[in-house]
Design a protein around this motif. Structure first.
Motif, PDB file in Angstrom:
ATOM      1  N   PHE A 172     -11.977  12.351   1.865  1.00  0.00           N
ATOM      2  CA  PHE A 172     -11.408  11.284   1.037  1.00  0.00           C
ATOM      3  C   PHE A 172     -11.713   9.879   1.553  1.00  0.00           C
ATOM      4  CE2 PHE A 172      -8.646  15.058   0.522  1.00  0.00           C
ATOM      5  CZ  PHE A 172      -9.028  15.367  -0.782  1.00  0.00           C
ATOM      6  N   ASN A 223       5.707   3.381   0.963  1.00  0.00           N
ATOM      7  CA  ASN A 223       4.849   2.213   0.811  1.00  0.00           C
ATOM      8  C   ASN A 223       5.122   1.224   1.928  1.00  0.00           C
ATOM      9  OD1 ASN A 223       6.721   0.007  -0.092  1.00  0.00           O
ATOM     10  ND2 ASN A 223       7.085   1.461  -1.766  1.00  0.00           N
ATOM     11  N   ASP A 270       0.834  -1.201   0.000  1.00  0.00           N
ATOM     12  CA  ASP A 270       0.000   0.000   0.000  1.00  0.00           C
ATOM     13  C   ASP A 270       0.865   1.246   0.000  1.00  0.00           C
ATOM     14  OD1 ASP A 270      -2.549  -1.269   0.138  1.00  0.00           O
ATOM     15  OD2 ASP A 270      -2.275  -1.578   2.290  1.00  0.00           O
ATOM     16  N   LEU A 301     -10.505   7.998   3.799  1.00  0.00           N
ATOM     17  CA  LEU A 301      -9.336   7.153   4.021  1.00  0.00           C
ATOM     18  C   LEU A 301      -8.980   7.173   5.498  1.00  0.00           C
ATOM     19  CD1 LEU A 301      -7.109   8.319   1.039  1.00  0.00           C
ATOM     20  CD2 LEU A 301      -8.133   6.049   1.316  1.00  0.00           C
ATOM     21  N   ILE A 325      -4.171  12.168  -4.458  1.00  0.00           N
ATOM     22  CA  ILE A 325      -4.769  10.920  -3.974  1.00  0.00           C
ATOM     23  C   ILE A 325      -5.294  10.104  -5.150  1.00  0.00           C
ATOM     24  CG2 ILE A 325      -6.761  10.006  -2.702  1.00  0.00           C
ATOM     25  CD1 ILE A 325      -6.143  12.136  -0.544  1.00  0.00           C
ATOM     26  N   ALA A 326      -5.918  10.752  -6.122  1.00  0.00           N
ATOM     27  CA  ALA A 326      -6.409  10.042  -7.308  1.00  0.00           C
ATOM     28  C   ALA A 326      -5.255   9.431  -8.103  1.00  0.00           C
ATOM     29  CB  ALA A 326      -7.222  10.993  -8.184  1.00  0.00           C
ATOM     30  N   GLU A 327      -4.138  10.144  -8.173  1.00  0.00           N
ATOM     31  CA  GLU A 327      -2.979   9.656  -8.922  1.00  0.00           C
ATOM     32  C   GLU A 327      -2.278   8.491  -8.223  1.00  0.00           C
ATOM     33  OE1 GLU A 327       1.401  11.231 -10.479  1.00  0.00           O
ATOM     34  OE2 GLU A 327      -0.041  12.684  -9.690  1.00  0.00           O
ATOM     35  N   TRP A 328      -2.020   8.629  -6.926  1.00  0.00           N
ATOM     36  CA  TRP A 328      -1.219   7.650  -6.200  1.00  0.00           C
ATOM     37  C   TRP A 328      -2.031   6.583  -5.481  1.00  0.00           C
ATOM     38  CZ3 TRP A 328       3.846   7.321  -6.951  1.00  0.00           C
ATOM     39  CH2 TRP A 328       4.496   8.431  -7.489  1.00  0.00           C
ATOM     40  N   ARG A 329      -3.287   6.853  -5.184  1.00  0.00           N
ATOM     41  CA  ARG A 329      -4.177   5.923  -4.486  1.00  0.00           C
ATOM     42  C   ARG A 329      -3.624   5.421  -3.149  1.00  0.00           C
ATOM     43  NH1 ARG A 329      -8.633   6.842  -7.163  1.00  0.00           N
ATOM     44  NH2 ARG A 329      -8.613   6.310  -9.352  1.00  0.00           N
ATOM     45  N   PRO A 330      -3.288   6.341  -2.241  1.00  0.00           N
ATOM     46  CA  PRO A 330      -2.789   5.875  -0.937  1.00  0.00           C
ATOM     47  C   PRO A 330      -3.888   5.162  -0.153  1.00  0.00           C
ATOM     48  CG  PRO A 330      -3.240   8.220  -0.855  1.00  0.00           C
ATOM     49  CD  PRO A 330      -3.418   7.795  -2.287  1.00  0.00           C
ATOM     50  N   ALA A 331      -3.469   4.223   0.684  1.00  0.00           N
ATOM     51  CA  ALA A 331      -4.407   3.468   1.518  1.00  0.00           C
ATOM     52  C   ALA A 331      -4.588   4.116   2.883  1.00  0.00           C
ATOM     53  CB  ALA A 331      -3.907   2.038   1.696  1.00  0.00           C
TER      54      ALA A 331
END
Length: 130
Positions: free
Chosen positions: A87, A21, A3, A89, A49-55
């Motif tokens: 977001f 990560n 992630d 998250l 956030i849309a680009e990297w998609r962090p968890a």
């Protein structure tokens, strides 16, 4: 599963952002946002956030050296709550008392992303066995 995790060094004028990560558990500076207004700030964060998609999102929680809270402690918590609300998250706070102290900045250098990386690295180090 690996992630992506984002770290934030919240400030009124600038917000430092770092990423790392869960495999390597190594944080690195990503960018610095000039905090013009909330709408612009969160639009830019949303794009990252849309680009990297962090968890998960980690926010530094500033405190006085003795651990006491101050005005920025409450502002950072509010920012963390806004991140979570906007977001959806998981957001965790990490004590950032010494994040900026350990960076040797040259005069005029903007260190916010480096401070965010230190905050995120502290999170990784604290969760090394997870």
């Amino acid at each position: 599963m690996v992630d992506i995790v984002f770290g934030f060094d919240f400030g009124i004028k600038r917000i430092g952002i770092a990423m790392g990560n869960t495999l390597t558990k190594q944080a690195q500076p990503l960018t610095v946002l000039n905090a013009i207004d909330n709408a612009t700030r969160f639009t830019t964060i949303g794009a990252l956030i849309a680009e990297w998609r962090p968890a998960r999102l980690i926010v530094g929680e500033p405190r006085h050296h003795d651990g006491a809270e101050h005005d920025m402690t409450l502002r950072a918590r509010r920012f963390a709550n806004q991140l979570h609300g906007r977001f959806d998250l998981p957001v965790e706070l990490v004590d950032e008392r010494y994040s900026s102290v350990v960076i040797r900045a040259k005069r005029g250098e903007i260190i916010d992303a480096k401070a965010a990386a230190i905050i995120l690295q502290q999170y990784f180090d604290d969760h090394a066995n997870n």
